[in-house]
Design an enzyme around this catalytic site. Sequence first.
Site, mmCIF file in Angstrom:
data_model
loop_
_atom_site.group_PDB
_atom_site.id
_atom_site.type_symbol
_atom_site.label_atom_id
_atom_site.label_comp_id
_atom_site.label_asym_id
_atom_site.label_seq_id
_atom_site.Cartn_x
_atom_site.Cartn_y
_atom_site.Cartn_z
ATOM 1 N N LYS A 80 -1.664 14.385 2.594
ATOM 2 C CA LYS A 80 -2.516 13.165 2.305
ATOM 3 C C LYS A 80 -1.412 11.985 2.794
ATOM 4 O O LYS A 80 -1.920 10.641 2.437
ATOM 5 C CB LYS A 80 -2.773 12.920 0.990
ATOM 6 N N GLY A 105 4.055 0.590 4.933
ATOM 7 C CA GLY A 105 5.499 0.998 5.226
ATOM 8 C C GLY A 105 5.820 1.639 6.578
ATOM 9 O O GLY A 105 4.887 2.582 6.939
ATOM 10 N N ASN A 165 8.207 13.182 4.957
ATOM 11 C CA ASN A 165 8.546 13.436 3.329
ATOM 12 C C ASN A 165 9.969 13.510 2.828
ATOM 13 O O ASN A 165 10.132 14.083 1.860
ATOM 14 C CB ASN A 165 7.493 14.817 2.885
ATOM 15 N N LEU A 206 0.625 -1.158 -0.044
ATOM 16 C CA LEU A 206 0.091 0.018 -0.005
ATOM 17 C C LEU A 206 0.983 1.105 -0.096
ATOM 18 O O LEU A 206 1.404 1.532 1.025
ATOM 19 C CB LEU A 206 -0.653 -0.005 1.206
ATOM 20 N N LEU A 213 -4.779 3.364 -1.426
ATOM 21 C CA LEU A 213 -6.086 3.694 -0.995
ATOM 22 C C LEU A 213 -6.886 4.650 -1.720
ATOM 23 O O LEU A 213 -6.304 5.739 -2.155
ATOM 24 C CB LEU A 213 -6.070 3.960 0.387
ATOM 25 N N ASP A 261 8.896 10.007 8.011
ATOM 26 C CA ASP A 261 9.721 10.297 7.503
ATOM 27 C C ASP A 261 9.533 11.912 7.198
ATOM 28 O O ASP A 261 10.546 12.553 6.676
ATOM 29 C CB ASP A 261 10.317 9.802 6.081
#
Length: 303
Positions: free
Chosen positions: A235, A197, A203, A177, A223, A201
């Site tokens: 998101k 996962g 990003n 996912l 999703l 982080d």
Amino acid sequence: MADDGEEREASAQQHGENGDAAAESRALSKRQRKKLLKQQKWEEDRELRKQRRKERKQQRRIQRQNCEEEEHGDDAQSARKRPRREVTPSSLRLVVDCGFDSLMLIKDVRKLHKQIQRCYAENRRAVHPVQFYLTSLGGQLKQSMDEKDKGWVNWKDITIKTEHYSEVVAKGDLVYLTSDSPNVLEELDQKKAYVIGGLVDHNHHKGITFERAKELGIDHAQLPLSSFVKMNSRKVLAVNHVFEIILAYLEKHSWQEAFFTVLPQRKGAVAVDQDGATAQEKEEEDSGSEPDPDTPEQTETRT
């Protein structure tokens, strides 16, 4: 003669004492005599008061016991009346990939630890609990779990492995996912193992889960968040949010209900219709008005 003298002396002494007592009594005022009598009465009744206190204490104890028995009886009756949710375990597998340990700072590892704790707790009380896997567990994350939550070694209904998920689950059953995948997940396949996962982080490592899924040659999907929700923030969802959304979907059979059950209010989630427009945008379009320039622009980021 000596005896008569002694008797007279004793008699004189007795009369002297009586005289002193009488004199003392006459010296006391009426109020003082009343107070003295009251004190004497108080001393005489000491044992009686003690016995009465003991009896009252015993009565209070009996009353408490009766009240507790009544409350327990009411609770038991209420519990019998409350319908129990039937728990039906799902054959679907959810895997948290903990193989990103070296990419995170210790503070982010601790956040991941808390997210995993939340996943475990939510799965334990879910209507349709999934088969929960932790893979590649080690390094800083295991150290945090050992230090902050020693009871994790006794967790039930979870499979914890130091091995990579591809060594635990057949590759053909795996679906990673990742919001960077072009594939949108429409339905959940009970025979599949969906990988989340385990990475906090901010990003710093965009697209890394997607790249790893491609390198391993396994299926991947995102999703269907954009089909049902618009948010005024990133998101990128936390591990426990993805986990809880899937649990909610298994119960409600609706992605939109699942998203709005789980997503925190700070995300500013707004429902969209089949055309991808929110109710506010639909109203502005129907009225012919321009969008509010002060409304923050929706930024497309990872889900």
